[in-house]
Design a protein around this motif. Structure first.
Motif, mmCIF file in Angstrom:
data_model
loop_
_atom_site.group_PDB
_atom_site.id
_atom_site.type_symbol
_atom_site.label_atom_id
_atom_site.label_comp_id
_atom_site.label_asym_id
_atom_site.label_seq_id
_atom_site.Cartn_x
_atom_site.Cartn_y
_atom_site.Cartn_z
ATOM 1 N N VAL A 632 0.850 -1.189 0.000
ATOM 2 C CA VAL A 632 0.000 0.000 0.000
ATOM 3 C C VAL A 632 0.889 1.244 0.000
ATOM 4 C CG1 VAL A 632 -1.764 1.299 1.248
ATOM 5 C CG2 VAL A 632 -1.810 -1.224 1.258
ATOM 6 N N LYS A 633 0.687 2.104 -0.963
ATOM 7 C CA LYS A 633 1.442 3.354 -1.004
ATOM 8 C C LYS A 633 0.946 4.247 0.130
ATOM 9 C CE LYS A 633 2.959 6.630 -4.553
ATOM 10 N NZ LYS A 633 2.706 7.072 -5.940
ATOM 11 N N TRP A 634 1.875 4.729 0.966
ATOM 12 C CA TRP A 634 1.509 5.430 2.198
ATOM 13 C C TRP A 634 1.821 6.917 2.054
ATOM 14 C CZ3 TRP A 634 -1.638 3.840 5.720
ATOM 15 C CH2 TRP A 634 -1.697 4.447 6.977
ATOM 16 N N ASN A 637 5.847 13.056 2.083
ATOM 17 C CA ASN A 637 6.066 14.284 1.314
ATOM 18 C C ASN A 637 6.557 13.972 -0.103
ATOM 19 O OD1 ASN A 637 8.875 13.881 1.350
ATOM 20 N ND2 ASN A 637 9.126 15.048 3.232
ATOM 21 N N ALA A 638 6.748 14.999 -0.884
ATOM 22 C CA ALA A 638 7.016 14.840 -2.311
ATOM 23 C C ALA A 638 8.339 14.158 -2.610
ATOM 24 C CB ALA A 638 6.973 16.208 -2.997
ATOM 25 N N ASP A 639 9.278 14.208 -1.671
ATOM 26 C CA ASP A 639 10.597 13.610 -1.904
ATOM 27 C C ASP A 639 10.699 12.180 -1.394
ATOM 28 O OD1 ASP A 639 11.727 15.950 -3.028
ATOM 29 O OD2 ASP A 639 11.971 16.793 -1.015
ATOM 30 N N THR A 640 9.636 11.690 -0.788
ATOM 31 C CA THR A 640 9.717 10.415 -0.082
ATOM 32 C C THR A 640 8.701 9.421 -0.624
ATOM 33 O OG1 THR A 640 10.398 11.604 1.915
ATOM 34 C CG2 THR A 640 9.686 9.324 2.189
ATOM 35 N N LEU A 641 9.171 8.233 -0.868
ATOM 36 C CA LEU A 641 8.291 7.117 -1.230
ATOM 37 C C LEU A 641 8.164 6.220 -0.011
ATOM 38 C CD1 LEU A 641 6.705 5.274 -3.161
ATOM 39 C CD2 LEU A 641 8.904 4.289 -3.867
ATOM 40 N N THR A 642 6.936 6.064 0.468
ATOM 41 C CA THR A 642 6.685 5.224 1.637
ATOM 42 C C THR A 642 5.657 4.162 1.268
ATOM 43 O OG1 THR A 642 7.165 7.057 3.134
ATOM 44 C CG2 THR A 642 5.929 5.205 4.041
ATOM 45 N N VAL A 643 5.932 2.930 1.669
ATOM 46 C CA VAL A 643 5.073 1.796 1.319
ATOM 47 C C VAL A 643 4.818 0.971 2.570
ATOM 48 C CG1 VAL A 643 4.859 -0.294 -0.063
ATOM 49 C CG2 VAL A 643 5.970 1.724 -1.037
ATOM 50 N N TRP A 644 3.554 0.669 2.784
ATOM 51 C CA TRP A 644 3.147 -0.204 3.893
ATOM 52 C C TRP A 644 2.973 -1.623 3.352
ATOM 53 C CZ3 TRP A 644 -2.398 0.085 6.435
ATOM 54 C CH2 TRP A 644 -2.489 -0.859 7.477
ATOM 55 N N LEU A 645 3.788 -2.547 3.875
ATOM 56 C CA LEU A 645 3.600 -3.969 3.598
ATOM 57 C C LEU A 645 2.705 -4.510 4.710
ATOM 58 C CD1 LEU A 645 7.160 -5.108 2.477
ATOM 59 C CD2 LEU A 645 5.058 -5.593 1.245
ATOM 60 N N LYS A 646 1.426 -4.585 4.454
ATOM 61 C CA LYS A 646 0.452 -4.902 5.500
ATOM 62 C C LYS A 646 0.130 -6.399 5.535
ATOM 63 C CE LYS A 646 -3.746 -4.352 2.732
ATOM 64 N NZ LYS A 646 -5.090 -3.813 2.669
ATOM 65 N N ASP A 647 -0.223 -6.859 6.729
ATOM 66 C CA ASP A 647 -0.707 -8.238 6.936
ATOM 67 C C ASP A 647 0.249 -9.287 6.366
ATOM 68 O OD1 ASP A 647 -2.972 -7.071 8.035
ATOM 69 O OD2 ASP A 647 -4.076 -7.124 6.146
ATOM 70 N N LEU A 659 8.267 0.679 4.606
ATOM 71 C CA LEU A 659 9.520 1.059 3.951
ATOM 72 C C LEU A 659 9.410 2.514 3.537
ATOM 73 C CD1 LEU A 659 9.604 -1.913 1.380
ATOM 74 C CD2 LEU A 659 10.300 -1.976 3.778
ATOM 75 N N SER A 660 10.425 3.283 3.812
ATOM 76 C CA SER A 660 10.388 4.687 3.442
ATOM 77 C C SER A 660 11.730 5.095 2.838
ATOM 78 C CB SER A 660 10.070 5.561 4.657
ATOM 79 O OG SER A 660 9.788 6.885 4.249
ATOM 80 N N PRO A 703 17.692 12.559 5.598
ATOM 81 C CA PRO A 703 17.851 12.908 4.178
ATOM 82 C C PRO A 703 18.641 11.839 3.427
ATOM 83 C CG PRO A 703 18.386 14.777 5.592
ATOM 84 C CD PRO A 703 18.251 13.584 6.485
ATOM 85 N N PHE A 704 18.283 11.619 2.189
ATOM 86 C CA PHE A 704 18.989 10.697 1.290
ATOM 87 C C PHE A 704 19.185 9.322 1.937
ATOM 88 C CE2 PHE A 704 20.941 15.001 0.784
ATOM 89 C CZ PHE A 704 20.337 15.353 -0.413
ATOM 90 N N SER A 705 18.120 8.779 2.469
ATOM 91 C CA SER A 705 18.290 7.503 3.161
ATOM 92 C C SER A 705 17.018 6.675 3.135
ATOM 93 C CB SER A 705 18.726 7.732 4.618
ATOM 94 O OG SER A 705 17.641 8.180 5.404
ATOM 95 N N CYS A 706 17.181 5.453 3.596
ATOM 96 C CA CYS A 706 16.081 4.494 3.692
ATOM 97 C C CYS A 706 15.819 4.206 5.169
ATOM 98 C CB CYS A 706 16.472 3.212 2.969
ATOM 99 S SG CYS A 706 15.466 1.777 3.345
ATOM 100 N N ALA A 707 14.558 3.982 5.503
ATOM 101 C CA ALA A 707 14.195 3.531 6.850
ATOM 102 C C ALA A 707 13.177 2.409 6.727
ATOM 103 C CB ALA A 707 13.624 4.674 7.681
ATOM 104 N N VAL A 708 13.285 1.427 7.612
ATOM 105 C CA VAL A 708 12.320 0.331 7.651
ATOM 106 C C VAL A 708 11.815 0.208 9.078
ATOM 107 C CG1 VAL A 708 11.916 -2.134 7.324
ATOM 108 C CG2 VAL A 708 13.413 -0.896 5.744
ATOM 109 N N PHE A 709 10.491 0.163 9.199
ATOM 110 C CA PHE A 709 9.833 0.000 10.500
ATOM 111 C C PHE A 709 9.051 -1.310 10.462
ATOM 112 C CE2 PHE A 709 10.362 4.450 9.504
ATOM 113 C CZ PHE A 709 10.898 4.989 10.662
ATOM 114 N N ALA A 710 9.105 -2.061 11.566
ATOM 115 C CA ALA A 710 8.473 -3.377 11.604
ATOM 116 C C ALA A 710 7.703 -3.550 12.896
ATOM 117 C CB ALA A 710 9.545 -4.455 11.481
ATOM 118 N N ARG A 711 6.639 -4.366 12.852
ATOM 119 C CA ARG A 711 5.923 -4.737 14.070
ATOM 120 C C ARG A 711 5.313 -6.123 13.900
ATOM 121 N NH1 ARG A 711 0.630 -0.653 13.918
ATOM 122 N NH2 ARG A 711 -0.455 -1.675 12.174
#
Length: 711
Positions: A632-634, A637-647, A659-660, A703-711
């Protein structure tokens, strides 16, 4: 034998002869033509006359097909004689059906007898020319015509190590050729050699079955590049044996070579060409450099990688030892194959043995040149296809290979690739087939090319995803055109499509029907390295370029599909601005182990990204439907691509992942999906499966980086 030809005559179909009379020959006029076969003379039916530039073409029809393998004479009403030459008939489907041969070709050795069999249907005579040693006198043995256009002969006694050529007479011209099915050749590829397969055997290490190409992480390397640098600590520099050495270290005490590649966590090593190629001396490999895309003998290991090219078995045994060294470490090996062309068509064994058959021609009668190398191999012809399939099976079985990468695969026809997948996977279900599905200008109908546009016909073959590449880093061919990872936010939607393996659920045009068809990459041996493109686009911005580089690599490893890394990408490999280094020196092409020491934090980060990818099947979804449901595209802001990998709890330890990817100059903040708290496992500087911090809802991405959040 006719020594001079007052005019020319060609067999263009099984029952049609084209007679070409020069205009100076009785003004190019004639009214009757005859064929003489075995003492019988028969008048041919004249069905067409056409005026050409310097000749008059007469099309004549035969009552029956002339017998192949014997000479025929064409006469005009003046009883002037010429020999019937093989013309366009060899490119007809009828010829293909008539002369397709299913059996074994090449030299077949036993201690008691060696048999030779060559396919040369248009030849009228054939010999085996051989010598027992390099200094021994030459001997000639006539070959008898066998079934389906073959010629056969035997040498009684033990012929192991004999050097041999084939000689065939086609259109009254003698041609001499090395056996295209040779498994071993002499130094500098001048002679084929008879080998005892039993003496080339090496103990095989069978790895457990590989479940899906989506579980692969491919690492492309050159045998020579990995070990050629003095600082590699490798004894057999640039050789097969160099990649069998364990415990090798760079001056800073870090592992190199085999141990280093193993430590990364990749699953497959894709090795650039190691079949016999032109461009590097067998006896002094340091004098020249070449990537190896100049095929000479497809079933023979390259001599310049051997510790002793003159040894009959060293090439094969050392190559097999290298492959098994990878297998012992749990790594699988993919072979880079180049069946789309040969080095020089005119001097190739294929052209000498059956002139005009194995290579495509355009409508102008000239050789097709989609490869850019002067020729395109006619894989669609039955014996061309047979050679490719036989060769692939030989490499897979004899050398225990785990996959094949097809150079310029779009020049190979769909049916050949389908048969390759079917035939090879009967023996190795986990085998990986991937290739370059570029649409190139070759004399093959568009619907028959193994291109990305025909991916629906090749569900078991993966394609290098150039749309992924260009969306993330920017155009390969326009140096200063940037992609999403370089800060081009206009490519955000394309980047999301790339994350989904360009299947049909991103809002961007579909490229593939299955994620297993998408090979995701931003760097390979071709063109500028990712680092060199960054340095050109953002000169002097070294620290930010390091971040952009890691960001692009993270997108590769966190996308659906098959991730592909170029050796050294993990430490910002540079070729010092050289775009096409195929003949550049070792200084340009070598893996720089000193640079690895400078970027050791990058190496650790990429290892962490690989660990995260392997920890959950959420990055390896098998079906398009699953990708469309879970990704799911989350909002961001305009410079960031964030995606929710749900369920995604059924795929691994995490129930949800976010993923952001922030390509902007400022930190990006956004609200995570509500519910349980989140653990950040990837930041701009650290990556792995261990939580770095706990976040309730508000997430921040540097800036200029990737972040991953998990639960």
């Amino acid at each position: 034998m006719i020594s001079t030809r007052p005019f020319n005559a060609y067999l263009d179909t099984l029952t049609e002869v084209a007679v070409l009379l020069p205009k100076h020959y009785y003004s190019g006029k004639s009214s009757a033509f005859y064929i003489e076969s075995g003492g019988n003379v028969t008048k041919m039916e004249l069905v067409g006359v056409q005026e050409l530039n310097a000749e008059i073409k007469y099309t004549c029809r035969l009552k029956e097909m002339p017998e192949f393998g014997r000479e025929h004479v064409i006469l005009d009403e003046r009883l002037m004689r010429t020999d019937l030459q093989m013309g366009g008939v060899i490119r007809t489907k009828e010829f293909d059906r008539l002369f397709y041969y299913e059996g074994e070709l090449g030299s077949m050795y036993t201690p008691e007898k060696t048999s030779f069999r060559v396919w040369a249907p248009t030849a009228t005579e054939a010999f085996v020319k051989f010598k027992e040693t390099e200094e021994a006198p030459l001997r000639y043995m006539p070959m008898r015509r066998g079934p389906s256009g073959t010629f056969e002969a035997e040498i009684n006694g033990n012929a192991e190590g004999f050097f041999y050529h084939y000689q065939v007479r086609v259109n009254n011209i003698w041609h001499e050729a090395v056996d295209p099915y040779a498994k071993m050749v002499s130094v500098h590829s001048e002679w084929a050699r008879v080998v005892d397969d039993e003496k080339m055997k090496v103990e095989k290490h069978q790895l457990p079955p590989f479940s899906s190409p989506l579980d692969a992480i491919i690492y492309e390397a050159s045998i020579r590049d990995v070990s050629s640098q003095r600082e590699s600590g490798i004894k057999h520099q640039g050789l097969y044996l160099g990649l069998t050495e364990e415990g090798t270290q760079s001056p800073d005490g870090q592992p190199t070579g085999l141990d280093y590649i193993t430590s990364l966590g990749v699953t497959h090593v894709q090795l650039m060409p190691f079949f016999d190629f032109f461009g590097v001396s067998d006896t002094d490999f340091s004098a020249n450099y070449n990537w190896g895309y100049n095929p000479l003998y497809f079933n023979v290991p390259e001599g310049s990688f051997s510790s002793n090219p003159a040894d009959l078995y060293a090439r094969s045994v050392e190559l097999k030892q290298m492959i098994e060294a990878f297998h012992k470490k749990g790594l699988r090996v993919i072979m880079d194959v180049v069946y789309n062309h040969v080095f020089v068509r005119e001097t190739s064994s294929f052209e000498k043995l059956v002139p005009g058959y194995f290579f495509r021609q355009g409508i102008d009668g000239m050789p097709s040149n989609g490869s850019g190398c002067g020729n395109d191999f006619a894989s669609e012809r039955k014996m061309g296809r047979k050679f490719i399939l036989d060769s692939l099976q030989y490499w897979m079985e004899a050398y225990n290979l785990d996959g094949f990468r097809f150079d310029l695969m779009g020049l190979i026809d769909v049916e050949t690739m389908k048969q390759a997948a079917s035939r090879l996977r009967r023996h190795n279900l986990g085998l990986i087939l991937l290739g370059e599905g570029w649409d190139l200008n070759t004399a093959l109908p568009a619907e028959e090319k193994a291109t990305i546009r025909n991916e629906h016909a090749l569900p078991e073959v993966a394609f290098f995803n150039d749309r992924f590449r260009d969306s993330i880093k920017g155009s390969t061919f326009q140096l200063f055109e940037t992609g999403f990872a370089f800060g081009n936010s206009k490519m955000l939607d394309n980047a999301f499509a790339a994350l989904t393996a360009n299947v049909g659920c991103s809002g961007v045009d579909r490229l593939f029907h299955s994620p297993a068809q998408s090979v995701n990459y931003v760097e390979c041996h071709d063109n500028y390295t990712l680092w060199d493109k960054l340095e050109a686009c953002f000169p002097g911005d070294t620290e930010t370029n390091k971040k952009r580089h890691l960001l692009a690599t993270a997108i590769v490893l966190f996308s659906q599909g098959i991730p592909f890394l170029h050796a050294g990408q993990e430490f910002c490999r540079t070729k010092h601005g050289v775009e096409n280094s195929y003949t550049s020196s070792d200084i340009i092409n070598q893996m720089d182990w000193r640079r690895r020491g400078e970027f050791v934090d990058h190496v650790q980060y990429v290892k962490g990204l690989i660990e995260v990818r392997k920890s959950t099947g959420a990055f390896r979804l098998r079906k398009e439907e699953a990708i469309c449901y879970h990704m799911v595209k989350w909002p961001a802001n305009a410079d960031t691509l964030t995606v929710w990998l749900k369920d995604v709890g059924s795929y691994g330890k995490w129930k949800d992942l976010v993923l952001s990817f922030n390509t902007g100059k400022m930190a990006s903040t956004f609200a995570l999906p509500e519910g349980e708290e989140w653990h950040q496992i990837v930041s701009g500087t650290e990556a792995g499966t261990k939580p770095l911090q706990t976040v309730k809802q508000d997430a921040s991405v540097e800036p200029f980086s990737c972040a991953v959040f998990a639960r």
